[in-house]
Design a protein around this motif. Structure first.
Motif, PDB file in Angstrom:
ATOM      1  N   PHE A 132       0.824  -1.207   0.000  1.00 14.92           N
ATOM      2  CA  PHE A 132       0.000   0.000   0.000  1.00 14.92           C
ATOM      3  C   PHE A 132       0.860   1.260   0.000  1.00 14.92           C
ATOM      4  O   PHE A 132       2.048   1.214   0.344  1.00 14.92           O
ATOM      5  CB  PHE A 132      -0.930   0.007   1.224  1.00 14.92           C
ATOM      6  N   ILE A 155      -5.112   5.789   1.792  1.00  9.33           N
ATOM      7  CA  ILE A 155      -4.332   4.591   1.463  1.00  9.33           C
ATOM      8  C   ILE A 155      -4.811   4.027   0.132  1.00  9.33           C
ATOM      9  O   ILE A 155      -6.004   3.780  -0.057  1.00  9.33           O
ATOM     10  CB  ILE A 155      -4.483   3.523   2.554  1.00  9.33           C
ATOM     11  N   LYS A 178       0.085  -1.128   7.778  1.00  8.60           N
ATOM     12  CA  LYS A 178      -0.990  -0.231   7.336  1.00  8.60           C
ATOM     13  C   LYS A 178      -1.975   0.032   8.471  1.00  8.60           C
ATOM     14  O   LYS A 178      -2.445   1.159   8.673  1.00  8.60           O
ATOM     15  CB  LYS A 178      -1.716  -0.862   6.142  1.00  8.60           C
ATOM     16  N   ARG A 218      -0.271   4.282  -7.134  1.00 10.18           N
ATOM     17  CA  ARG A 218       0.279   5.508  -6.554  1.00 10.18           C
ATOM     18  C   ARG A 218       0.677   6.548  -7.597  1.00 10.18           C
ATOM     19  O   ARG A 218       0.747   7.738  -7.303  1.00 10.18           O
ATOM     20  CB  ARG A 218       1.491   5.177  -5.676  1.00 10.18           C
ATOM     21  N   CYS A 260       0.482   5.469   1.183  1.00  9.21           N
ATOM     22  CA  CYS A 260      -0.298   6.538   1.810  1.00  9.21           C
ATOM     23  C   CYS A 260      -0.014   7.822   1.035  1.00  9.21           C
ATOM     24  O   CYS A 260       1.124   8.318   1.023  1.00  9.21           O
ATOM     25  CB  CYS A 260       0.083   6.701   3.284  1.00  9.21           C
ATOM     26  N   ARG A 298      -3.561   1.276  -3.322  1.00  7.86           N
ATOM     27  CA  ARG A 298      -2.660   0.176  -3.723  1.00  7.86           C
ATOM     28  C   ARG A 298      -1.381   0.768  -4.285  1.00  7.86           C
ATOM     29  O   ARG A 298      -1.385   1.822  -4.928  1.00  7.86           O
ATOM     30  CB  ARG A 298      -3.325  -0.695  -4.772  1.00  7.86           C
TER      31      ARG A 298
END
Length: 561
Positions: free
Chosen positions: A22, A50, A36, A56, A24, A52
């Motif tokens: 993950f 959050i 997480k 990002r 953030c 995947r």
């Protein structure tokens, strides 16, 4: 950010043991599933978002720094100002404004932009492409027409060869000059369309970039700085092309220019579109377009009025520029002229439901009850021409000497084309989707571009191309104006310029529209003294013959000058 040097796998930024799954967005940290949970418990002013790890790099998951406060990220949007804001922006300038989510505003403006993009890609671009195609094709038509006209001029000049050389030269020069000027105007208009298309392509590319690969704030800021980009996208003025023509004069010893004939220039006329989105883009570039020799008068002039012995009149069809056939309630057809003289009276067994004059001067008429179309020859012999399957109403003779017949009702409603000998050629009944086109077709005519114009009892004028495909429907509504009664189209006819004239019985008016369905004007209204117009016909000089149903009057008007 921790990575395994052996496999270059992104590791959790906290435990550095597990692979990161993950990301953030506000904190920029990569997390494993276990870390997480603990990360979400930590307190930060902007909260956690959050996603995947694979997501990002999507534009909506990236951090965009404020243009005013470079150390702060955009975190929300001011709904009052329609701009993205950071925490400091809210505190300093937008404290009393409504603050919303950045993503919500982005989704709203993305939907609006995609809608405008779709309209440009489909409607606008296809319209421009079609206009360019039509005018490129028009070049060959102009050349062919002028070539044909010059041949007619030369042939006509043989009878005047001893005294016509000067006039011939002037006429040929005028044709050549008009051809050059018209082709130049077409070239300029085509270039203008192509330039407009290029500009629109650039705007399409810009909108696609903003909605597909740019950061959300880029779209919001662009819309803020350019709020009227789409509204300022104005089409160049639409041009209609009319081919030139040449009329042959009579051979006399005086007034040579009229004896030889008159050259009529082609026309590039501006068409006012009924679609508000197709506005004038740059009139100045087309300001040198010549007006047509014939144009619609500001006020129609009544040339004659004849009161007949009939109780009611329904149909009129011009035989030439001096006379017309009329019929009404009961049997019989009359041939009258503008001086109120009855030239002929044709006996019929039943009441005629439609009239039309053929190219050879013979008359055809339909009888609704008997389902028959009769032909009256020049020597007044009446013969049965066609037995129809359904009750026939309106008739017309086409330029190719075929016959169009309105017939049927509801699911049997149709327009049928017959040859001059009575053989069925084509049937127009359903549209491209298999849906019925007509409810109760009443009158029919053919336009100069081979379109078939039909007045229907569903308060519509239906126009088909020569293949039978629906071109448009005209409902009589003019912009925001409302008719006193529902549009009630009855008689329909066309003139030499391709105008479509429609008798509106309920509103005591005659509508004039272009061959593309654009309303031009009312050439007659109740203020001109007409009442319940029913049948209409245009003679060879473009004078309008009109019969009034209840008064049984025949009126003739000049509406072109």
């Amino acid at each position: 950010m921790a990575r395994s040097q052996a496999q270059d796998v992104i590791r959790c930024q906290y435990c550095e043991d597990e692979p990161a799954v993950f990301h953030c967005v506000p904190c920029g940290d990569e997390l494993c599933p276990r870390c997480k949970v603990f990360h979400l418990k930590s307190k930060v002013p902007s909260g956690h978002n959050i996603v995947r790890l694979s997501e990002r790099l999507h534009p909506t998951n990236q951090i965009k720094m404020c243009e005013v406060h470079s150390c702060k990220a955009y975190e929300a949007c001011c709904e009052d100002c329609q701009v993205p804001v950071c925490i400091t922006c809210i505190q300093e300038e937008h404290g009393k404004h409504a603050i919303g989510k950045l993503q919500d505003m982005y989704e709203k403006q993305k939907a609006e932009t995609e809608n405008e993009l779709t309209k440009m890609k489909t409607q606008y671009k296809s319209e421009i492409i079609q206009r360019i195609k039509d005018f490129k094709n028009g070049e060959s038509g102009i050349k062919t027409s002028h070539k044909f006209i010059r041949e007619k001029m030369k042939k006509q000049a043989q009878d005047f060869i001893d005294h016509i050389n000067t006039i011939l030269k002037e006429a040929l020069d005028e044709s050549s000059k008009d051809e050059r000027e018209t082709l130049k105007e077409i070239s300029q208009y085509t270039a203008e369309m192509e330039s407009f298309e290029q500009n629109m392509d650039q705007l399409i590319e810009k909108f696609e970039t903003l909605t597909e690969s740019s950061h959300p704030t880029d779209l919001i800021l662009y819309r803020k700085r350019n709020p009227d980009t789409f509204k300022r996208l104005k089409f160049p003025v639409k041009i209609n092309l009319t081919m030139p023509s040449f009329t042959i004069g009579e051979m006399k010893k005086s007034q040579n220019e009229h004896q030889f004939g008159k050259f009529i220039r082609g026309q590039l006329s501006h068409l006012k579109s009924s679609d508000d989105s197709l506005r004038v883009y740059d009139q100045s570039r087309s300001s040198n377009v010549k007006p047509s020799i014939k144009k619609v008068s500001r006020r129609s002039v009544k040339l004659s009025e004849t009161k007949t012995q009939k109780r009611e009149l329904y149909n009129v069809s011009c035989g030439d520029d001096r006379s017309a056939y009329i019929s009404g309630n009961g049997p019989g057809i009359q041939l009258i002229d503008r001086s109120e003289t009855e030239l002929d009276n044709i006996s019929t067994d039943g009441q005629p439901s439609g009239l039309a004059v053929m190219k050879d001067g013979s008359l055809i008429y339909s009888e609704y009850i008997n389902k028959v179309i009769y032909r009256v020859s020049l020597n007044k012999q009446t013969t049965k021409l066609i037995n129809t399957e359904y009750n026939p109403t309106g008739l017309c003779c086409t330029r190719s000497c075929d016959i169009l017949v309105c017939m049927g009702l509801l699911y049997t409603a149709r327009v049928v084309k017959y040859s001059s000998s009575g053989r069925m050629i084509q049937e127009f009944r359903t549209d491209q989707n298999g849906e019925g086109i007509f409810i109760n077709p009443r009158f029919v005519c053919e336009n100069v571009n081979d379109d078939i114009c039909v007045s229907d009892s569903n308060n519509k004028l239906v126009v088909l191309n020569k293949s039978g495909n629906l071109r448009f429907k005209y409902d009589g509504k003019v912009l925001k104006q409302t008719l006193e009664e529902k549009f009630d189209p009855r008689g329909v006819t066309t003139d030499s310029l391709g105008h479509i004239l429609i008798a509106d019985s309920a509103n005591n008016a005659v509508h004039l529209i272009s061959q593309n369905g654009d309303f031009l004007c009312y050439i007659l209204t109740k203020d001109d003294g007409i009442s319940r117009p029913r049948g209409i016909s245009v003679d060879k000089h473009d004078n309008l013959w009109l019969v009034e149903e209840k008064t049984a009057c025949v009126k003739v008007y000049q509406y072109l000058s």
